[in-house]
Each structure stands twice: as C-alpha cells, then as structure tokens.
Design a protein around this motif. Structure first.
Motif, PDB file in Angstrom:
ATOM      1  N   ARG A  88       1.240  -1.067   0.298  1.00 34.22           N
ATOM      2  CA  ARG A  88      -0.282   0.013   0.165  1.00 34.22           C
ATOM      3  C   ARG A  88       0.457   0.675   0.027  1.00 34.22           C
ATOM      4  N   ASN A  89       1.800   1.474   0.517  1.00 28.53           N
ATOM      5  CA  ASN A  89       2.570   2.160   0.137  1.00 28.53           C
ATOM      6  C   ASN A  89       3.623   2.981  -0.321  1.00 28.53           C
ATOM      7  N   THR A  90       4.209   1.142  -1.139  1.00 28.94           N
ATOM      8  CA  THR A  90       4.071   1.649  -2.710  1.00 28.94           C
ATOM      9  C   THR A  90       3.675   2.512  -3.277  1.00 28.94           C
ATOM     10  N   VAL A  91       2.292   1.868  -3.571  1.00 34.04           N
ATOM     11  CA  VAL A  91       1.080   2.811  -3.998  1.00 34.04           C
ATOM     12  C   VAL A  91       0.838   3.744  -3.786  1.00 34.04           C
ATOM     13  N   VAL A  92       0.847   4.383  -2.765  1.00 28.30           N
ATOM     14  CA  VAL A  92       0.077   5.856  -3.080  1.00 28.30           C
ATOM     15  C   VAL A  92       1.576   6.811  -2.508  1.00 28.30           C
ATOM     16  N   TYR A  93       3.087   5.825  -2.994  1.00 26.77           N
ATOM     17  CA  TYR A  93       3.916   6.775  -3.247  1.00 26.77           C
ATOM     18  C   TYR A  93       3.841   6.776  -4.696  1.00 26.77           C
ATOM     19  N   THR A  94       3.725   5.780  -5.562  1.00 28.08           N
ATOM     20  CA  THR A  94       4.287   6.193  -6.704  1.00 28.08           C
ATOM     21  C   THR A  94       2.755   6.785  -7.541  1.00 28.08           C
ATOM     22  N   VAL A  95       1.933   7.215  -6.626  1.00 28.35           N
ATOM     23  CA  VAL A  95       0.692   7.891  -6.911  1.00 28.35           C
ATOM     24  C   VAL A  95       1.209   9.776  -6.808  1.00 28.35           C
ATOM     25  N   VAL A  96       1.258   9.615  -5.647  1.00 32.74           N
ATOM     26  CA  VAL A  96       1.991  11.101  -4.675  1.00 32.74           C
ATOM     27  C   VAL A  96       2.822  11.941  -6.489  1.00 32.74           C
ATOM     28  N   ALA A  97       4.357  10.629  -5.532  1.00 35.66           N
ATOM     29  CA  ALA A  97       5.544  11.114  -6.373  1.00 35.66           C
ATOM     30  C   ALA A  97       5.029  11.494  -8.182  1.00 35.66           C
ATOM     31  N   THR A  98       4.730  10.555  -8.474  1.00 32.80           N
ATOM     32  CA  THR A  98       3.672  11.391 -10.152  1.00 32.80           C
ATOM     33  C   THR A  98       3.640  11.831 -10.076  1.00 32.80           C
ATOM     34  N   ILE A  99       2.752  12.260  -9.636  1.00 33.18           N
ATOM     35  CA  ILE A  99       1.716  13.288  -9.307  1.00 33.18           C
ATOM     36  C   ILE A  99       1.933  15.026  -9.946  1.00 33.18           C
ATOM     37  N   ILE A 100       3.558  14.649  -8.338  1.00 29.04           N
ATOM     38  CA  ILE A 100       4.271  16.372  -8.024  1.00 29.04           C
ATOM     39  C   ILE A 100       4.812  16.263  -8.740  1.00 29.04           C
ATOM     40  N   SER A 101       5.740  14.424  -9.834  1.00 26.31           N
ATOM     41  CA  SER A 101       6.985  15.434 -10.273  1.00 26.31           C
ATOM     42  C   SER A 101       6.610  15.763 -12.133  1.00 26.31           C
ATOM     43  N   ILE A 102       5.034  15.200 -12.342  1.00 28.46           N
ATOM     44  CA  ILE A 102       4.283  15.222 -13.553  1.00 28.46           C
ATOM     45  C   ILE A 102       4.396  17.596 -13.759  1.00 28.46           C
ATOM     46  N   VAL A 103       3.684  17.422 -12.910  1.00 27.91           N
ATOM     47  CA  VAL A 103       2.987  18.778 -12.301  1.00 27.91           C
ATOM     48  C   VAL A 103       4.657  19.463 -12.847  1.00 27.91           C
ATOM     49  N   LEU A 104       5.516  19.479 -12.123  1.00 25.95           N
ATOM     50  CA  LEU A 104       6.707  19.920 -12.509  1.00 25.95           C
ATOM     51  C   LEU A 104       7.484  20.423 -12.804  1.00 25.95           C
ATOM     52  N   THR A 105       7.793  19.281 -13.626  1.00 22.48           N
ATOM     53  CA  THR A 105       8.218  19.342 -14.906  1.00 22.48           C
ATOM     54  C   THR A 105       7.688  19.629 -15.690  1.00 22.48           C
ATOM     55  N   THR A 106       6.611  19.655 -15.836  1.00 17.96           N
ATOM     56  CA  THR A 106       5.785  20.645 -17.016  1.00 17.96           C
ATOM     57  C   THR A 106       5.796  21.970 -16.625  1.00 17.96           C
ATOM     58  N   CYS A 107       5.403  22.882 -16.105  1.00 15.26           N
ATOM     59  CA  CYS A 107       5.953  23.688 -15.644  1.00 15.26           C
ATOM     60  C   CYS A 107       7.345  23.756 -15.982  1.00 15.26           C
ATOM     61  N   TYR A 108       7.723  23.445 -15.861  1.00 14.09           N
ATOM     62  CA  TYR A 108       9.519  23.982 -15.751  1.00 14.09           C
ATOM     63  C   TYR A 108       9.925  23.549 -17.238  1.00 14.09           C
ATOM     64  N   ALA A 109       9.326  22.335 -17.319  1.00 12.84           N
ATOM     65  CA  ALA A 109       9.845  22.614 -19.531  1.00 12.84           C
ATOM     66  C   ALA A 109       9.529  23.269 -20.412  1.00 12.84           C
ATOM     67  N   TYR A 110       8.348  24.239 -19.920  1.00  9.58           N
ATOM     68  CA  TYR A 110       6.922  24.983 -20.953  1.00  9.58           C
ATOM     69  C   TYR A 110       8.256  26.599 -20.800  1.00  9.58           C
ATOM     70  N   VAL A 111       8.588  26.259 -19.460  1.00  8.49           N
ATOM     71  CA  VAL A 111       9.081  27.605 -19.331  1.00  8.49           C
ATOM     72  C   VAL A 111      10.707  27.809 -20.236  1.00  8.49           C
ATOM     73  N   LEU A 112      11.103  26.962 -20.260  1.00  5.98           N
ATOM     74  CA  LEU A 112      11.977  26.283 -20.902  1.00  5.98           C
ATOM     75  C   LEU A 112      12.281  26.517 -22.382  1.00  5.98           C
TER      76      LEU A 112
END
Length: 302
Positions: A88-112
């Motif tokens: 269960r921890n793996t599922v939670v970590y993966t979902v939360v981390a993926t969402i945060i990573s996608i948001v940050l990567t998308t914003c940073y890449a769009y700016v660059l």
C-alpha cells in the motif's frame, strides 16, 4: 499509332519493395525477436520458480515451465500483513510522487521552451548541472534530515521530483508545438496559465502519458531512497520488503544453512518479484499507444 500496353509501361520500384528494405525487415525482425527473448526469459524463469514445488527447484529441474504446481509460497507471502502494508505504501508513494513530478516537470519544461524568456540559458544550465553533478550521499542525507522529512513520504518524493532527462524531452515537445496557436489564444484574451491549461496540455497527452509511465516505473522500482531515509517498518515500500528477503537469503547462504531453508527463501523472493511487477505490467498496455507517440516526438515536424 499504337498504344502501349500496361505491361510495356516502365515500372518503378519503391523503397518498400526494394531488396535492401526486405533484408532490413528480416534483420530487424530477428534482432527484435532476440531482444524479446532475452528480456522475457529471466521473468518467465522467476514466474516458473514461484509456481513450482521446492523439491523440483532444489533438483534444478525448473526452467521456463513450472514443475509440481504449488501456491504455498504465494499463500505465505500474501498472508503477511507487513507485505500488504508495504505494498500500500508503494502505491501511495508512486501516485503522489508521479503527480508532483508531472506538475513540476511540465511547468519547468514549458517555461524553458520559451526563447524570449530572460535568464533561460541560466535555468537550462542549472538543470543540466544537476544531471552530471550531485551534492553527494552524506550532504543529501543531512539536508533531508534537517528539513524534517525523514520517515515521511516527502523524503522519497521531493529529492527525485524532477528528472532532467524527462524535463529536456518535454521541453523539446513544447518547442515543436506551433507558436501560432498560443499567439491566437493570447489575442483571444488568454493569459499564460490559460494557454498552458486550455491549449498546450490538451495537445500534450502523448508526452504526458509517456512521462507518467517513466516516473511511475522509476518510483515503483525505487528502494534505495526509502532504505536511507525511512526507519519504520510500516512506512517502507514493497521494494525494500523484497530487498530484505534477498538479504535474508544471502545471509542464510553465507551462514551455510541447509538447502531447504535457502531454497524456501529463494522461492519467496520469486513470489514477491512477481507480485511487485504485476501492477506495472497491467498498466503498461493502456499507455503503450501514448508511449509510442511520445518517444517519437520531434521526429516529424510539419
């Protein structure tokens, strides 16, 4: 005057019908088939071991086909409450981390991706610098501990939130989008956030799905970060659970334990590997069509 027949007309041979292209297809098929076999063989061997009786495994009679079908090891692992807690921890970590990573990567890449951005070269340089150099294991540990993130999900999510490789891929994709679309949206009154949310993101489903797959697989398989920053057994991911099983089997071998105990530990490893891998195998077919389009981005422009 005689009209030429269809047989008299000159024939042209396209690249698809050429001998070189046929040879390429044959070689390509053989090579890719070999890659598939080499990739599948270890996994199929593990699946066969997880479904076989220990006597056949000890005798070395198990390869690709299970011998003496037995689900005892599956029942043993699935009856362990800690396994499901870590799962269960793996599922939670993966979902939360993926969402945060996608948001940050998308914003940073769009700016660059905007050539008119002041300081763009500096931001790109900062990202590239972290791709080749890091602060080191001990400074990172001290930093995470001093920020109070130890034994929390943020110790796993924050340090690995942005992959520079994924960032550069998304940046290249955004740069390939027609600028006329954003200019038209700006004329219609949309601001930067509106353009990103209503124009750019709907056109970026393929690359976003590809990045989701990359990040999800990376976080799902990650164990070393949790091994460093998490001490509580009930907060560990299932990959650390698997690592502890492997370490236990290695300790048993080094202590010259009897073969039955060593083999039982090895069977449990195989079962845990299968149960850990199944979710990724189940998700991949649904994102494969986006993945193929995403990795081909920028190959054809027009």
């Amino acid at each position: 005057m005689t009209l030429g027949t269809k047989a008299d007309a000159p024939t042209t041979r396209g690249p698809v019908d050429s001998r070189g292209y046929r040879i390429f297809r044959i070689v390509n098929t053989v090579v890719l088939t070999g890659v598939v076999i080499v990739t599948l063989y270890p996994f199929l061997t593990i699946v066969a071991r997880s479904l076989s009786e220990e006597a056949y495994i000890i005798a070395g009679k198990v390869s690709l086909v299970p011998r003496g079908f037995d689900l005892t090891s599956y029942k043993l692992v699935m009856s362990d409450a800690m396994f499901w807690t870590n799962y269960r921890n793996t599922v939670v970590y993966t979902v939360v981390a993926t969402i945060i990573s996608i948001v940050l990567t998308t914003c940073y890449a769009y700016v660059l991706s905007k050539p008119q951005l002041k300081g763009r070269a500096v931001l790109v340089g900062v990202a590239l610098f972290t791709m080749f150099f890091s602060g080191g294991l001990i400074p990172n540990y001290v930093l995470v501990t001093s920020l109070g993130m130890k034994n929390t999900i943020w110790a796993i999510v924050i340090p690995n939130a942005i992959s520079v490789f994924n960032l550069l891929v998304m940046k290249a994709f955004f740069e390939s989008l027609p600028t006329e679309l954003e200019e038209a949206a700006a004329v219609d009154g949309l601001n930067t956030y509106g353009i990103l949310l209503r124009i750019v993101l709907p056109l970026s489903k393929a690359i976003i799905a590809t990045m989701v797959l990359f990040y999800a697989v990376a976080f799902w398989n990650s164990w070393f970060t949790a091994f460093l920053y998490i001490d509580r057994q009930d907060l560990l991911p299932v990959t650390v659970y698997l690592r502890n099983l492997i370490a236990g089997a290695t300790s048993a071998e080094s202590a010259a334990a009897d073969a039955d105990k060593v083999q039982a530990a090895a069977t449990l490893q195989a079962v845990t590997i299968v149960l850990t891998t199944l979710p990724i195998l189940a998700v991949y077919p649904f994102v494969q069509r986006y993945f193929v389009r995403g990795v081909m981005l920028g190959a054809v422009k027009g």
